[in-house]
Design an enzyme around this catalytic site. Sequence first.
Site, PDB file in Angstrom:
ATOM      1  N   ARG A 255     -19.839  39.243 -68.668  1.00 58.01           N
ATOM      2  CA  ARG A 255     -18.608  38.487 -68.381  1.00 58.01           C
ATOM      3  C   ARG A 255     -18.404  37.511 -69.536  1.00 58.01           C
ATOM      4  NH1 ARG A 255     -16.813  35.763 -62.774  1.00 58.01           N
ATOM      5  NH2 ARG A 255     -16.177  37.935 -62.563  1.00 58.01           N
TER       6      ARG A 255
ATOM      7  N   HIS B 113     -10.363  43.046 -65.990  1.00 58.42           N
ATOM      8  CA  HIS B 113     -11.406  42.921 -64.963  1.00 58.42           C
ATOM      9  C   HIS B 113     -11.506  44.286 -64.265  1.00 58.42           C
ATOM     10  CE1 HIS B 113     -14.234  41.242 -62.360  1.00 58.42           C
ATOM     11  NE2 HIS B 113     -13.528  40.332 -61.708  1.00 58.42           N
TER      12      HIS B 113
ATOM     13  N   GLN C 269     -13.125  44.868 -60.750  1.00 58.68           N
ATOM     14  CA  GLN C 269     -12.299  44.352 -59.658  1.00 58.68           C
ATOM     15  C   GLN C 269     -11.201  45.347 -59.283  1.00 58.68           C
ATOM     16  OE1 GLN C 269     -12.667  41.243 -57.984  1.00 58.68           O
ATOM     17  NE2 GLN C 269     -11.289  42.317 -56.618  1.00 58.68           N
TER      18      GLN C 269
ATOM     19  N   ASP D 137      -3.615  36.172 -57.561  1.00 55.47           N
ATOM     20  CA  ASP D 137      -4.844  35.632 -58.167  1.00 55.47           C
ATOM     21  C   ASP D 137      -4.557  34.183 -58.548  1.00 55.47           C
ATOM     22  OD1 ASP D 137      -7.302  35.298 -59.445  1.00 55.47           O
ATOM     23  OD2 ASP D 137      -6.746  36.438 -61.235  1.00 55.47           O
TER      24      ASP D 137
ATOM     25  N   CYS E 273      -8.497  38.782 -55.467  1.00 54.56           N
ATOM     26  CA  CYS E 273      -9.828  39.091 -55.994  1.00 54.56           C
ATOM     27  C   CYS E 273     -10.863  38.044 -55.609  1.00 54.56           C
ATOM     28  CB  CYS E 273      -9.761  39.227 -57.512  1.00 54.56           C
ATOM     29  SG  CYS E 273      -9.085  37.758 -58.324  1.00 54.56           S
TER      30      CYS E 273
ATOM     31  N   ARG F   8     -16.705  45.659 -54.019  1.00 55.53           N
ATOM     32  CA  ARG F   8     -17.246  45.446 -55.367  1.00 55.53           C
ATOM     33  C   ARG F   8     -18.651  46.039 -55.447  1.00 55.53           C
ATOM     34  NH1 ARG F   8     -15.444  41.298 -58.604  1.00 55.53           N
ATOM     35  NH2 ARG F   8     -16.873  42.231 -60.098  1.00 55.53           N
TER      36      ARG F   8
HETATM   37  N1  NVA Z   1      -8.201  35.607 -63.246  1.00 54.45           N
HETATM   38  C1  NVA Z   1      -9.407  35.007 -62.734  1.00 54.45           C
HETATM   39  C2  NVA Z   1     -10.237  36.010 -62.014  1.00 54.45           C
HETATM   40  C3  NVA Z   1     -11.510  35.499 -61.406  1.00 54.45           C
HETATM   41  C4  NVA Z   1     -12.297  36.572 -60.721  1.00 54.45           C
HETATM   42  C5  NVA Z   1     -10.184  34.393 -63.886  1.00 54.45           C
HETATM   43  O1  NVA Z   1     -10.270  35.010 -64.953  1.00 54.45           O
HETATM   44  O2  NVA Z   1     -10.701  33.277 -63.710  1.00 54.45           O
HETATM   45  N1   CP Z   2     -13.639  38.418 -58.076  1.00 52.62           N
HETATM   46  C1   CP Z   2     -14.664  38.058 -58.878  1.00 52.62           C
HETATM   47  O1   CP Z   2     -14.901  38.625 -59.954  1.00 52.62           O
HETATM   48  O2   CP Z   2     -15.411  37.045 -58.370  1.00 52.62           O
HETATM   49  P1   CP Z   2     -16.500  36.193 -59.163  1.00 52.62           P
HETATM   50  O3   CP Z   2     -15.772  35.413 -60.218  1.00 52.62           O
HETATM   51  O4   CP Z   2     -17.137  35.302 -58.115  1.00 52.62           O
HETATM   52  O5   CP Z   2     -17.496  37.125 -59.778  1.00 52.62           O
END
Ligand code: NVA
Ligand code: CP
Length: 313
Positions: A110, A137, A140, A232, A272, A300
Amino acid sequence: MAATLFHPVSHAGTTDLRSDLDLSSEALAQVLDTTQQVKQSRQRFASALKGRSIALLFEKPSLRTRMTFELAAKQLGGDAVTQAGIIGEREPLKDIARNLDRWTDAIVARTFSQKTIDDLAHWSRVPVVNALSDLYHPCQALADIFTLKEQFGRLKGLKLTYVGDGNNVAHSLLLGCSRLGINISLATPAGYEPNADIVEQARCFAESSGAEIQITNDPHDAVIAANAVYTDVWTSMGQESEAAERKEIFAQYQVDDELMSEARQDAVFMHCLPAKRGQEVTDAVIESPQSVVFDQAENRLHVQKALLLMLLQ
Ligand code: NVA
Ligand code: CP
């Protein structure tokens, strides 16, 4: 198994999931099918990855992704090790990749930048999986599409409406839906539309799948006839300095009871997570019987088991 399904192959000769673009329609179908199998029988796959291990790297916080990848590896008989920190800060990325590929069978990362994912894939001799970047993502979106299939028993011809920021989650949904013939409507404030290159790629996929794509600034128009309404956070990880400004700009894009009532009567609400109740969604909507957010979160785990099986077996 993966080599014929994932494409294109990275410089290091491995198959990767750098973004949704690495998944052909056949690979997508196989992920959904394998997910169904692993969800039905945890026991059947309990030793499938015996002796295999994955490395998890996190530049940003996570609940779902970290837990579900760790559990996925363990429930398949394998192992997972996790490290938090900025990749490339203490030592060059190319050295990190060439250490990890000596010890593990896959790297799940990530990152702030998509380039970090691409560079890891370039240098690593084991598959690299995108666990969220600034642009995508994919894990997801795969879980979300699997959830849609569970809810409606089909995918082709459904309509998913995404309301909010044209962000990483929006991009992956756009690519996944357009590949599979799911109509997708995205309503964002002006200036927060999805990336134009990704929209163009999605339009290209839609030509083959028959999906309809709508990009609009009008959430009310976008939700008409929607089977699923998705949102989101307005401020993604890494954009915290813009939070106050975004709260004002996105105020008309909250998913509330009124907006849900303009979708189909049997529409589901999707997110998500993590969610900011009172911003992109009201507490009433996320807690309503229409909400499938915890199914998405559960899936997931199953989807990522399927991905690990496809990449490592
Ligand atoms: N768009 C959000 C998704 C978190 C799972 C982010 O990137 O923070
Ligand atoms: N939806 C998702 O990716 O959650 P986290 O940021 O908790 O991993």
